[in-house]
Design a protein around this motif. Structure first.
Motif, PDB file in Angstrom:
ATOM      1  N   ALA A 188     -25.756  15.024  40.939  1.00 21.68           N
ATOM      2  CA  ALA A 188     -25.545  13.753  40.295  1.00 21.68           C
ATOM      3  C   ALA A 188     -25.911  12.627  39.497  1.00 21.68           C
ATOM      4  CB  ALA A 188     -24.431  12.876  41.308  1.00 21.68           C
ATOM      5  N   VAL A 189     -25.943  11.742  38.785  1.00 23.13           N
ATOM      6  CA  VAL A 189     -27.134  11.215  38.237  1.00 23.13           C
ATOM      7  C   VAL A 189     -25.861   9.639  38.090  1.00 23.13           C
ATOM      8  CG1 VAL A 189     -28.206   9.837  36.528  1.00 23.13           C
ATOM      9  CG2 VAL A 189     -28.207  12.216  36.433  1.00 23.13           C
ATOM     10  N   SER A 190     -26.804   8.592  39.359  1.00 19.35           N
ATOM     11  CA  SER A 190     -26.037   7.208  38.598  1.00 19.35           C
ATOM     12  C   SER A 190     -26.985   6.473  38.232  1.00 19.35           C
ATOM     13  CB  SER A 190     -26.644   6.886  40.493  1.00 19.35           C
ATOM     14  OG  SER A 190     -26.581   4.811  40.561  1.00 19.35           O
ATOM     15  N   GLY A 191     -25.717   5.948  37.259  1.00 26.83           N
ATOM     16  CA  GLY A 191     -26.084   4.970  36.562  1.00 26.83           C
ATOM     17  C   GLY A 191     -26.889   3.354  36.775  1.00 26.83           C
ATOM     18  N   ARG A 192     -26.739   2.792  38.408  1.00 27.76           N
ATOM     19  CA  ARG A 192     -27.723   1.460  39.277  1.00 27.76           C
ATOM     20  C   ARG A 192     -28.650   1.859  38.880  1.00 27.76           C
ATOM     21  NH1 ARG A 192     -24.848  -1.860  43.099  1.00 27.76           N
ATOM     22  NH2 ARG A 192     -26.933  -3.809  43.464  1.00 27.76           N
ATOM     23  N   LEU A 193     -29.245   1.057  38.554  1.00 21.87           N
ATOM     24  CA  LEU A 193     -30.969   0.753  37.889  1.00 21.87           C
ATOM     25  C   LEU A 193     -31.686  -0.525  38.602  1.00 21.87           C
ATOM     26  CD1 LEU A 193     -30.257   1.386  34.156  1.00 21.87           C
ATOM     27  CD2 LEU A 193     -30.588   2.826  35.791  1.00 21.87           C
ATOM     28  N   ASP A 194     -30.992  -0.806  39.367  1.00 23.01           N
ATOM     29  CA  ASP A 194     -31.687  -2.343  40.359  1.00 23.01           C
ATOM     30  C   ASP A 194     -33.249  -2.015  41.169  1.00 23.01           C
ATOM     31  OD1 ASP A 194     -29.930  -0.984  42.323  1.00 23.01           O
ATOM     32  OD2 ASP A 194     -29.275  -3.027  43.220  1.00 23.01           O
ATOM     33  N   TYR A 195     -32.657   0.116  41.370  1.00 24.74           N
ATOM     34  CA  TYR A 195     -34.021   0.721  41.297  1.00 24.74           C
ATOM     35  C   TYR A 195     -35.694  -0.130  41.867  1.00 24.74           C
ATOM     36  CZ  TYR A 195     -33.089   4.295  39.281  1.00 24.74           C
ATOM     37  OH  TYR A 195     -32.849   5.209  38.254  1.00 24.74           O
ATOM     38  N   THR A 196     -35.306   0.156  40.244  1.00 17.93           N
ATOM     39  CA  THR A 196     -36.316  -0.455  39.339  1.00 17.93           C
ATOM     40  C   THR A 196     -37.065  -1.878  39.485  1.00 17.93           C
ATOM     41  OG1 THR A 196     -35.454  -0.852  37.616  1.00 17.93           O
ATOM     42  CG2 THR A 196     -35.467   0.972  37.424  1.00 17.93           C
ATOM     43  N   VAL A 197     -36.479  -2.661  40.341  1.00 16.29           N
ATOM     44  CA  VAL A 197     -36.708  -3.731  40.293  1.00 16.29           C
ATOM     45  C   VAL A 197     -37.481  -3.982  41.022  1.00 16.29           C
ATOM     46  CG1 VAL A 197     -36.149  -6.326  40.443  1.00 16.29           C
ATOM     47  CG2 VAL A 197     -34.312  -4.377  39.582  1.00 16.29           C
ATOM     48  N   PRO A 198     -38.975  -4.845  41.335  1.00 14.23           N
ATOM     49  CA  PRO A 198     -40.198  -5.417  41.978  1.00 14.23           C
ATOM     50  C   PRO A 198     -39.697  -6.688  42.072  1.00 14.23           C
ATOM     51  CG  PRO A 198     -40.874  -5.347  40.069  1.00 14.23           C
ATOM     52  CD  PRO A 198     -39.684  -4.710  39.235  1.00 14.23           C
ATOM     53  N   GLY A 199     -40.497  -6.392  43.750  1.00 15.60           N
ATOM     54  CA  GLY A 199     -39.695  -7.929  43.804  1.00 15.60           C
ATOM     55  C   GLY A 199     -38.434  -8.319  44.923  1.00 15.60           C
ATOM     56  N   GLU A 200     -37.879  -9.584  44.792  1.00 16.90           N
ATOM     57  CA  GLU A 200     -37.025  -9.987  45.485  1.00 16.90           C
ATOM     58  C   GLU A 200     -35.931  -9.418  45.143  1.00 16.90           C
ATOM     59  OE1 GLU A 200     -37.367 -11.351  48.884  1.00 16.90           O
ATOM     60  OE2 GLU A 200     -39.706 -11.410  48.620  1.00 16.90           O
TER      61      GLU A 200
END
Length: 465
Positions: free
Chosen positions: A79-91
């Motif tokens: 399965a592929v998740s469309g959540r993409l906030d793991y790409t965000v550096p920092g806080e």
């Protein structure tokens, strides 16, 4: 005297070399002996399983919402998740806009990175230099639309981003001297980012053939449909720059050509499907036309071929939207900002449980006999249909119904299928008025399980830090 040829490689060493080649490179090995061809064929099949050759879902940008939503196609595979906030550096409380601006063969472009949702790897994008792009030719606007080029059969690790100038909505007084200027110009200078170099640069493309028109004649011919219209097909980037023409940019010889759209007026969607580049158009709300761009015989013989022409209003379903909830596809709802945690996305575990629950992948392929093919209904004249894109490997175009449904229309058999919800629950119930419930851009998504993006960042590495 010529030196003696080197000793032949052992079979296992040769097999290892062949297994490291890309699919197109393997094609030249078809002339070798039968044993080696078997290795080539095995490698081709292995890589084909990883290439973007299936539809995984549709990424949806909604009006006023800066978090792209994902309508996922069920599968018995990973399965592929469309959540993409793991790409965000920092806080985590300082999230940038997680808004998909383009898609190509499994990679997505965000404001700060290019990401592969299937492998959960991404590459951060450097800021554009202040001197790029150079001031556009007189009369042109500076466009910030980025168009992604990624071909995993050529290189699974490299991509490029192209920024194209746009035709202005109106001329400025300072542009009066350019009233006879051609648009686009004979030489087009584009800003291009290459993952190989990690740099932005300028690249020149010379025009082949005639311009679309003079600048005054083009002013105001801006797109009145979805924000983003473009696709990559066999070494060329196709971009819909206005409501009357497409720009075909050939990457191999640094040229470009203007291609008039098959018709003018109405709503358009430019994309790729089963045999190449297609254009879908809607007139008078429900007159649907499907056009195929035939440019295999050379630039001078490019033509649009009409493949389908039908008023689909009589077959539109009359669904009960008060009761209609999920469909066979799953809308993964994401809300990254604010305290409404109960509207957060479905966890990956829950998504997988829903997807694999006694379901075979074949059930979610097009089936004109299944229970989800819709019967014609009695619809009011206020029906509003919007084009969402093409199925990349089937004669299917995706439509949205303003009343919260995504529909698939198979133009070879004139059948409609209900896929699922269009709008997240929080989008409907909270601060978004009914007339604001609109789709701004949509991207049919083809997962790619190949390649490592240059920075080789992934969620596992981040957890270990």
């Amino acid at each position: 005297m010529d030196p003696a040829p080197p000793p032949p490689l052992p079979d296992d060493a040769l097999e290892s070399v062949l297994r490291g080649l890309a699919p197109r490179d393997l094609a030249v090995s078809r002339c070798v002996c039968r044993a080696w061809r078997r290795v080539v064929d095995d490698r081709r099949l292995l890589r084909a399983d990883l290439l973007p050759r299936s539809l995984g879902g549709i990424f949806l940008n909604l009006h006023g919402l800066w978090f792209t939503q994902f309508l996922a196609r069920p599968t018995t595979g990973a399965a592929v998740s469309g959540r993409l906030d793991y790409t965000v550096p920092g806080e985590p409380d300082r999230l940038p806009i997680l808004y998909v601006s383009d898609h190509c063969n499994g990679l997505l472009v965000l404001d700060h990175c290019v990401v592969n949702p299937a492998t959960r790897q991404w590459a951060l994008l450097p800021p554009r230099p202040e001197d790029l792009p150079q001031p556009p030719p007189p009369g042109m606007d500076v466009c910030t639309d980025e168009y992604l080029v990624f071909d995993p059969t050529l290189s699974p690790d490299d991509f490029e981003l192209f920024i194209l100038p746009s035709v202005p909505y109106k001329l400025k007084q300072s542009d009066e001297e350019c009233e006879e200027s051609e648009w686009p110009p004979s030489t087009l200078i584009l800003s291009v980012f290459s993952s190989k170099t990690g740099l932005w640069e300028e690249r020149e493309f010379g025009r082949e053939g005639a311009a679309a028109g003079t600048l005054p004649g083009m002013v105001g011919s801006v797109r009145s449909f979805l924000d983003h219209q473009g696709c990559y097909w066999r070494g060329a980037l196709y971009v819909c720059c206005s409501d009357c023409f497409v720009m075909r940019i050939s990457l191999s010889n640094s040229t470009y050509r203007v291609i008039r759209l098959p018709t003018e007026g109405g709503e358009f969607y430019l994309g790729k499907s089963i045999k190449g580049v297609y254009c879908a158009s809607l007139f008078q709300k429900s007159q649907l036309q499907i056009w195929f761009l035939n440019d295999e015989c050379g630039h001078d013989q490019t033509e649009w071929v009409l493949k389908h022409d039908r008023d689909i209003f009589p077959i539109l379903p009359n669904l009960n939207y008060d009761e209609q909830c999920d469909g066979p596809w799953i809308l993964q709802e994401f809300y990254y900002w604010g305290p409404e945690q109960h509207y957060d996305e479905i966890s990956e575990l829950e998504v997988n449980e829903v997807i694999v629950e006694d379901k075979m992948e074949e059930k979610f392929e097009w089936d004109s006999d299944n229970d989800n093919v819709l019967e014609p209904g009695s619809r009011s004249n206020d029906s509003c249909i919007i084009l969402l894109g093409f199925h990349p490997y089937k004669k299917v175009v995706f439509l949205s119904d303003k009343f919260d449904r995504v529909l698939a229309y198979n133009w070879s058999i004139s059948k409609l299928q209900d896929l699922g919800k269009l709008f997240p629950k929080f989008y409907i119930e909270h601060d978004y008025q009914f007339f604001h419930r609109l789709v701004r851009a949509s991207f049919p998504y083809t997962p790619c399980w190949l390649g490592e993006l240059p920075e080789k960042l992934n969620s596992e590495a981040r957890l270990q830090d």
